[in-house]
Motif scaffolding. Structure first.
Motif, PDB file in Angstrom:
ATOM      1  N   UNK A 153       0.830  -1.205   0.000  1.00  0.00           N
ATOM      2  CA  UNK A 153       0.000   0.000   0.000  1.00  0.00           C
ATOM      3  C   UNK A 153       0.864   1.255   0.000  1.00  0.00           C
ATOM      4  N   UNK A 154       1.917   1.258   0.806  1.00  0.00           N
ATOM      5  CA  UNK A 154       2.799   2.425   0.868  1.00  0.00           C
ATOM      6  C   UNK A 154       3.523   2.622  -0.462  1.00  0.00           C
ATOM      7  N   UNK A 155       3.987   1.531  -1.068  1.00  0.00           N
ATOM      8  CA  UNK A 155       4.705   1.632  -2.343  1.00  0.00           C
ATOM      9  C   UNK A 155       3.794   2.165  -3.447  1.00  0.00           C
ATOM     10  N   UNK A 156       2.552   1.695  -3.475  1.00  0.00           N
ATOM     11  CA  UNK A 156       1.612   2.202  -4.478  1.00  0.00           C
ATOM     12  C   UNK A 156       1.318   3.679  -4.242  1.00  0.00           C
ATOM     13  N   UNK A 157       1.099   4.053  -2.994  1.00  0.00           N
ATOM     14  CA  UNK A 157       0.876   5.468  -2.688  1.00  0.00           C
ATOM     15  C   UNK A 157       2.052   6.319  -3.137  1.00  0.00           C
TER      16      UNK A 157
END
Length: 197
Positions: A124-128
């Motif tokens: 989730x953090x990488x996509x954000x």
């Protein structure tokens, strides 16, 4: 950029111009990406920003000579302005789920997690982060942690952090080639959505 447009236009970029990127701004975007949900609010995901001078070192750690010799992608990736490594601290999750309000879950032991949320949260953090970069006009290429995780962790001094993935970031080169993966015939997006009233 409007969110819907940002999402529709999201693409990986594997060729960069070699122009530098603002590392201070990149660190702010990495910090913002850590607003993504984390199981039990344990904050177990980390982002490590490697500047332009460390891109080649990252490539040497993340690949082997055989891949570099045969890959048509290496030249474009070497011109990235930075690499951001997303990692997680499994023990942060286990410790959080040993706390009194979570202990009944049984998730204080790693083997009891049916889905290892340290990967989910890092994703989730990488996509954000990728979307934040795209909104800045930068291209990103996700480099999965399929191989050489320990070499990456050593090079970036990550200690016991578990490498999830890394993102090359930079100014897109207009000569990027379309990924052959996009030629695959997949079920339509609508066919992959089920509705139950």
């Amino acid at each position: 950029m409007e969110y819907a447009q940002l999402w529709r236009e999201r693409r990986m970029c594997r060729r960069f111009t070699g122009e530098t990127v603002d590392l201070d701004r990149l660190c702010v975007l990495a910090e913002e990406s850590l607003r993504a949900p984390t199981a039990g609010n344990c904050a177990g995901v980390r982002a490590t920003v490697l500047g332009t001078s460390r891109v080649e070192e990252f490539i040497l750690a993340a690949t082997d000579a055989e891949w570099r010799d045969r890959s048509s992608r290496v030249e474009g990736l070497e011109r990235a302005g930075a690499v951001v490594i997303f990692s997680s601290r499994v023990e942060d999750y286990l410790a959080r789920y040993r706390e009194p309000d979570k202990a009944d879950s049984g998730l204080g032991c790693e083997e009891n997690w049916p889905v290892p949320y340290w990967h989910t949260d890092a994703a989730m953090a990488a996509l954000g982060f990728a979307l934040h970069c795209q909104n800045e006009g930068w291209g990103v290429a996700l480099w999965g942690a399929f191989r050489h995780q320990s070499e990456i962790a050593t090079m970036a001094e990550l200690g016991d952090d578990l490498v999830f993935a890394s993102l090359f970031v930079g100014v897109p080169d207009e000569h990027d080639r379309r990924s052959s993966s996009l030629n695959r015939q997949n079920p339509s997006r609508s066919s992959r959505v089920r509705r139950i009233d």
